[in-house]
Each structure stands twice: as C-alpha cells, then as structure tokens.
Write a protein that holds these residues in place. Structure first.
Motif, PDB file in Angstrom:
ATOM      1  N   ARG B 230     -15.500   6.965  -1.216  1.00 27.18           N
ATOM      2  CA  ARG B 230     -14.616   6.404  -0.193  1.00 27.18           C
ATOM      3  C   ARG B 230     -15.271   5.176   0.458  1.00 27.18           C
ATOM      4  O   ARG B 230     -14.609   4.181   0.722  1.00 27.18           O
ATOM      5  CB  ARG B 230     -14.329   7.478   0.848  1.00 27.18           C
ATOM      6  CG  ARG B 230     -13.239   7.121   1.781  1.00 27.18           C
ATOM      7  CD  ARG B 230     -12.192   8.211   1.806  1.00 27.18           C
ATOM      8  NE  ARG B 230     -10.901   7.657   2.116  1.00 27.18           N
ATOM      9  CZ  ARG B 230      -9.838   8.391   2.389  1.00 27.18           C
ATOM     10  NH1 ARG B 230      -9.913   9.694   2.352  1.00 27.18           N
ATOM     11  NH2 ARG B 230      -8.700   7.806   2.668  1.00 27.18           N
ATOM     12  N   ASP B 283      -5.899   2.852  -0.304  1.00 26.06           N
ATOM     13  CA  ASP B 283      -6.678   3.864   0.414  1.00 26.06           C
ATOM     14  C   ASP B 283      -5.880   5.150   0.557  1.00 26.06           C
ATOM     15  O   ASP B 283      -6.419   6.252   0.417  1.00 26.06           O
ATOM     16  CB  ASP B 283      -7.075   3.323   1.790  1.00 26.06           C
ATOM     17  CG  ASP B 283      -8.177   4.157   2.409  1.00 26.06           C
ATOM     18  OD1 ASP B 283      -9.215   4.315   1.749  1.00 26.06           O
ATOM     19  OD2 ASP B 283      -7.978   4.657   3.527  1.00 26.06           O
ATOM     20  N   PHE B 284      -4.592   5.020   0.817  1.00 28.73           N
ATOM     21  CA  PHE B 284      -3.721   6.179   0.934  1.00 28.73           C
ATOM     22  C   PHE B 284      -3.704   6.956  -0.377  1.00 28.73           C
ATOM     23  O   PHE B 284      -3.877   8.175  -0.405  1.00 28.73           O
ATOM     24  CB  PHE B 284      -2.312   5.703   1.302  1.00 28.73           C
ATOM     25  CG  PHE B 284      -1.332   6.812   1.492  1.00 28.73           C
ATOM     26  CD1 PHE B 284      -1.310   7.531   2.678  1.00 28.73           C
ATOM     27  CD2 PHE B 284      -0.426   7.124   0.489  1.00 28.73           C
ATOM     28  CE1 PHE B 284      -0.399   8.563   2.852  1.00 28.73           C
ATOM     29  CE2 PHE B 284       0.482   8.158   0.660  1.00 28.73           C
ATOM     30  CZ  PHE B 284       0.492   8.879   1.844  1.00 28.73           C
ATOM     31  N   GLY B 287      -6.945   8.724  -0.895  1.00 27.34           N
ATOM     32  CA  GLY B 287      -7.045   9.916  -0.047  1.00 27.34           C
ATOM     33  C   GLY B 287      -6.306  11.096  -0.655  1.00 27.34           C
ATOM     34  O   GLY B 287      -6.801  12.221  -0.668  1.00 27.34           O
ATOM     35  N   LYS B 288      -5.110  10.830  -1.213  1.00 26.86           N
ATOM     36  CA  LYS B 288      -4.320  11.901  -1.852  1.00 26.86           C
ATOM     37  C   LYS B 288      -5.082  12.471  -3.036  1.00 26.86           C
ATOM     38  O   LYS B 288      -5.122  13.684  -3.254  1.00 26.86           O
ATOM     39  CB  LYS B 288      -2.974  11.344  -2.329  1.00 26.86           C
ATOM     40  CG  LYS B 288      -2.018  11.045  -1.202  1.00 26.86           C
ATOM     41  CD  LYS B 288      -1.244  12.301  -0.803  1.00 26.86           C
ATOM     42  CE  LYS B 288      -0.503  12.075   0.496  1.00 26.86           C
ATOM     43  NZ  LYS B 288      -0.355  13.273   1.284  1.00 26.86           N
ATOM     44  N   ALA B 290      -8.345  12.326  -3.550  1.00 29.36           N
ATOM     45  CA  ALA B 290      -9.571  13.004  -3.107  1.00 29.36           C
ATOM     46  C   ALA B 290      -9.263  14.410  -2.617  1.00 29.36           C
ATOM     47  O   ALA B 290     -10.072  15.327  -2.784  1.00 29.36           O
ATOM     48  CB  ALA B 290     -10.246  12.193  -2.008  1.00 29.36           C
ATOM     49  N   ALA B 291      -8.077  14.602  -2.024  1.00 31.96           N
ATOM     50  CA  ALA B 291      -7.739  15.916  -1.482  1.00 31.96           C
ATOM     51  C   ALA B 291      -7.710  16.982  -2.582  1.00 31.96           C
ATOM     52  O   ALA B 291      -7.925  18.161  -2.317  1.00 31.96           O
ATOM     53  CB  ALA B 291      -6.389  15.855  -0.786  1.00 31.96           C
ATOM     54  N   THR B 294     -11.375  18.506  -2.906  1.00 30.87           N
ATOM     55  CA  THR B 294     -12.129  19.059  -1.781  1.00 30.87           C
ATOM     56  C   THR B 294     -11.792  20.538  -1.616  1.00 30.87           C
ATOM     57  O   THR B 294     -10.776  21.012  -2.106  1.00 30.87           O
ATOM     58  CB  THR B 294     -11.810  18.308  -0.480  1.00 30.87           C
ATOM     59  OG1 THR B 294     -10.403  18.192  -0.368  1.00 30.87           O
ATOM     60  CG2 THR B 294     -12.442  16.946  -0.469  1.00 30.87           C
TER      61      THR B 294
END
Lengths: 288, 298
Positions: B230, B283-284, B287-288, B290-291, B294
């Motif tokens: 990130r 970036d959005f 983020g999706k 990367a989720a 995690t």
C-alpha cells in the motif's frame, strides 16, 4: 524396550548478561530421566520456571537438550515430525484458515498419497469427534477459546501420532469450559489410546486425565522429584472423581509437594525436606 | 425505529461534504471573477484598439466587457468545468500523434503504472521473503537497502534513460523503483516476525520448503506485505506523474505539462483533478483487493 525414554536430559543456557559469571551456565533442569509406556498418559506438574515446557519442546524437537537425549521407539529425536503432534497453550491455529482447513492441512501432510475426498472425510470425522460440527467454516478469530482448542486437539488426533504432547492445553480456557473439553479429551484418549505427555499447573486436570504424574522441583536446577501412580479407576468423570478417596489422597500429596517440597535450599541446590509420604504404598518411585 | 440510524446520521457527513465543496467553488468563483471593465476616461480610439487587440468585447447591449477568453490569473470553476466537458466529450478521440483524448491518456498512465508496480512488487516480495527468512542475508543486504531506499525514484531517471535509451521503458522503470523499497522492508519484517507457533506447526507437519512458504510463511506475513504494498502503491502513483512530465510520455501527467506549455491553465487544473481521481480509483480498487488477503489475528 520402552516406548518413549527421556534419558538424563539437562537444559543449560550460557550466562551472557553477568560479566563475573561469564563462561558459567544457567541450569534450567538437570538429569531428568523417565519412561512412558505405549498408550500411557503421563503428566508433568511443577511451578513456573521448572523447565517442564522446555522439556516438552525437547521431546517435540523444537529445542535441543544440552545433555542426554529422548528416544522414541529406539530412535533418538532430533527434529520435529508427524509422529509427535503438539497441542499448544496458544492453540497455534492458522488464523487465515477455517477450522476445517486447519485440520485438513495436517491430514494432507500426514497422508500425501490420499485423494482429496478421503482427506476431507477423515478431517470431517475428527471435526465431528471434537463436537465442532457447524464451526467448520469459521476462522479461529470467530471461535471461542474452548472451540479453538477443540480444533487444536482435532488437528493433533487426526494425524494419529505416536505421541501426543499437550503443553498446558487448557490454561487459556475459562474454568467452566475447561471441564467440558477435559472430558472430551478423556473420551478421545479412551477411543484412541494414544501415548500422551502433558504439562500442566492444574492438579485436578492432571489427576482426571493421567495414569502417572511426574513432579518437578522448583527451577533453576530443577529435578524430577517423583512419579505418582494415579490409582483412581477409569473411566473417570469429574463428578465421580471428587468423592474418590484416592483422588483426595493424591491431590493432597501433590499440593503438599507443590507448597513445600518443591522448594529447595538455594545454596546447596538440594531438596528441602520431602513432602509427607503417601500412607498406602502405590509406586512412588520413578518407574525406570 | 430507534435502532435505525437517523436520516441525519446517515447522510449528514455527505451533506457536509457537499456543503464544503459548494463553499469552495463559491470562494474560487468569487476570487477569480474578472473585474468589471470600466470604460470611463477612455477615448473611443483607445477602446477600438483594445477591442481590436481582443482585450475587450462588446456584449449584446453594446457595453464593453473584458474578453472572458483572455483573462489573466487563475481561471474560475466554470471555465474549468467547460474545459472538462469538452475534454470528456472527446475522451477517446485521437486528434494527432500527441493529441489523444483524456480517456486514452488515463489508460496509458494506468497501464504504465500497473506494469511498473506489479513488476516492482513481485521482485520486492521475493527479495523481502529471502532476507526475512535468513538473518545473515538480511545483515548482508541491509546496508545497501538503507542507502538505496531514500533515493527518490525520479533521481534514477537520467541513469535509466541513458541505460535503456527508451523513454517508454524508463517511465515504467521509474515506477518500478518507486514501488520497490517499502514492500521489501515490510515483507522482510513480516516474514521475520511470524509467530514461532506457526513455524512450529509447519515443522511438526514436516512441510517442504515450498509448501511451508505458500501455506504458512506468505499467509502469515500477508498483512505486513499488504501494508508495504500500500505504501509502495502511493509512492509509485506519486512517481508516475512527474515521470510522464519529464519524459514526454503520453499520459495523465503528460497532459498536465502539455496544457502548461499551451498556457491553458484551465487545462492544467483539469489535468490535476484527473490525476487525483485516477489515484483515488486505483487506491480504492487496491483496497478492495487487499481486503481479500487480510484476516483477524487470534
């Protein structure tokens, strides 16, 4: 020939932080010798710092003994392996895998030649045996402590190891849940008759589960003081246990030992006056 | 009823956002409004000359105004909006070799960015895992990393341009350099600080090196790796715009510079906004993605 033999095992660390004593060694425990028969449940009790978890790690192969060695079925243990599964105090479940997958990974490693369906069925069998039905697809973070350790036990049993090593397995589980899991462990053990080496602080737990209980003196320079035969007949339940006279006698003996006898004179490193002897005469000597 | 969030709780913040936006546009408009032309004290000749020069224009009623197409200073929001409308209207039109629509330019930037970022991330994760797993390797490579890390990715550009002799590849390599170090450092840290328990389990289960890597080490280090990615992502996004400006490679950053060369300040502002929206969208999306990798620690 004995099944598992812990032979004159000592653990020493070099002293690094004290200049005056540099070159000397800090002795955690010294010359621990005992044997575990096949299918036997042996528990080690001692105060924190007596090195009992270190000893378990040596048997598991995570740690090396400084002197002596551990022999399983005539072969010395040098590294961890599928023949000795550990149930961890901290559960050690992979948080990114579901409960089911945590067990399945172990089954797949133990049986690389099995087809996927067989691995799945075998995994399901142990999930069901530990009453985890319905929690299969949950990740550890969404399970209670008790449920997590059920997964840990399922993982260990599913591999069908020669020796099961339980490292204070219920220490992080609340007292009310603990009883239920202990009885499930008894049931599993009765079904599989695995050889078990457990380490715990909990005297009641030790008496409920064990065939014999090994008592360690306080560290540093801890030693194996004695091994007690648990004469309470099986099958045992927690409810019946409380009324058994053997239970009361053994419990008192261990508590006396832990309160008084485990202390040693600091100067000589020798045992303080021993705990009061048990009235009747079960084997109190290390059975070597 | 009481359990449902009230209308105010749900939409209040967004209304506030709209309000702030409106206020900003108002202030912008107010600050950039061209002064009213004052014809007093000027002779008819002077006015004709000014009109001839294009400084002033006559409106329908016959009054003189400052020519709105020749304003000095920062253009107002309406002008930028007009510019955006024209540009977006021909977003995918190629008018000439260097005059491509904004949609195409954004596409070039995203492709360039993704190529550099993906290549950089793969190399960084591999390097990070290697030094995270081996203490001697970490100690050996750490001095180099510490020296290379603070170098701005743009500082590599002359050397890269000289070496590869191609602005297209140079731009990608600049993005590559920008996405390298944060991921290397975080991956090494993540791999190095994996809980002993997980490695113990892997050892008990007699996992091979590769199986251990893929079933234990990488998942266990995933949160740290993603945090590193990130940071790299942001740094690569920051690098791609000036790389395009300096190298003259077609893209959203290039647009900013070419509009400046055209002295079209509305165009510059529009290009800046485009860069902002493209960055936000990327970036959005990241983020999706990367989720998915995690999990909640126990």
């Amino acid at each position: 020939m004995s099944f598992l033999k812990v032979d004159h095992v000592s653990k020493l660390y070099p002293v690094l932080d004290d200049k005056a004593k540099r070159g000397e060694s800090f002795v955690v425990f010294r010359d621990v010798t005992f044997e575990i028969r096949q299918g036997e449940f042996l528990t080690m009790i001692g105060h924190s710092g007596c090195g009992k978890s270190t000893l378990l790690n040596i048997i598991a192969g995570f740690d090396q003994s400084s002197t002596g060695g551990v022999i399983l079925e005539g072969r010395e243990i040098t590294k961890p392996g599928l023949d000795r599964m550990v149930v961890f105090q901290s559960f050690a479940l992979m948080p990114w895998l579901t409960a089911f997958d945590n067990v399945r990974v172990a089954v797949r490693q133990a049986h690389p030649d099995w087809p996927p369906e067989q691995i799945r069925d075998w995994t399901q069998k142990y999930i069901d045996m530990m009453n985890l039905h319905g929690a299969e697809q949950k990740r550890p973070a969404f399970l209670s402590g008790g449920m997590r350790q059920r997964v840990g036990l399922a993982r260990a049993f599913a591999v069908e190891p020669k020796v099961l090593l339980l490292d204070e397995p219920f220490a992080q589980i609340d007292a009310l849940t603990r009883g239920g899991i202990q009885e499930e462990l008894v049931r599993m053990w009765n079904a599989t008759r695995n050889t078990v080496f457990m380490v715990t602080h909990d005297v009641d737990e030790a008496i409920l589960l064990s065939d014999r209980i090994a008592l360690m003196t306080n560290g540093p320079e801890a030693e194996l003081a004695e091994i007690i035969e648990v004469t309470v007949p099986r099958p045992r339940t927690r409810a019946e246990l409380i009324d058994s006279p053997d239970y009361v006698r053994i419990r008192n003996h261990i508590l006396h030992f832990l309160v008084k006898g485990a202390k040693k004179s600091k100067h000589t490193g020798k045992d303080a006056p021993a705990a009061p002897a048990i009235e009747s005469k079960p084997e109190l000597q290390p059975t070597t | 009823m009481a359990l449902r969030p009230s209308w105010k709780d749900r939409f209040g913040p967004y209304l506030l956002s709209l309000f702030i936006l409106g206020l900003f546009l108002l202030v912008w408009e107010g600050a950039t409004r061209p002064p009213r032309f004052d014809a007093k004290g000027k002779t008819e000749d002077q006015l004709t000359t000014m009109e001839f020069n294009g400084d002033i224009v006559k409106d329908a009623a016959g009054h003189y105004l400052w020519n709105p197409d020749k304003v000095k200073g920062i253009p107002g929001p309406m002008k930028v909006f007009e510019k955006a409308r024209t540009e977006l209207g021909e977003a995918f039109v190629k008018k000439g070799t260097n005059d491509h629509g904004i949609g195409l330019l954004v596409g070039y930037t995203i492709k360039r960015f993704m190529a550099g970022f993906l290549a950089g991330s793969v190399v960084a994760i591999l390097l990070g895992v290697l030094i995270g797993l081996s203490k001697p390797l970490f100690l050996a490579l750490n001095p180099f990393i510490q020296v290379l890390k603070p170098i701005s990715p743009l500082a590599w550009m002359p050397l890269l341009l000289y070496s590869v002799k191609d602005p297209f590849w140079t731009a990608i390599l600049v993005v590559f350099m920008a996405s390298l170090w944060p991921t290397v450092a975080n991956t090494a840290f993540g791999v190095n600080s994996i809980r002993k328990d997980y490695l113990h389990v892997a050892a008990l289960l007699e996992m091979s090196y590769l199986r251990r890597l893929f079933t234990v080490v990488l998942p266990a280090a995933a949160p740290a790796i993603i945090a590193g990615l990130r940071i790299s992502f942001g740094s690569a996004l920051v690098a791609v715009v000036p790389a395009e400006m300096l190298l003259g490679e077609l893209g959203a950053g290039y647009l900013t510079w070419i509009e400046w060369n055209n002295l079209d300040i509305s165009g510059v502002i529009f290009a800046i906004l485009v860069v902002g929206f493209v960055g936000y969208a990327l970036d959005f999306a990241f983020g999706k993605l990367a989720a998915l990798f995690t999990y909640t620690e126990v």
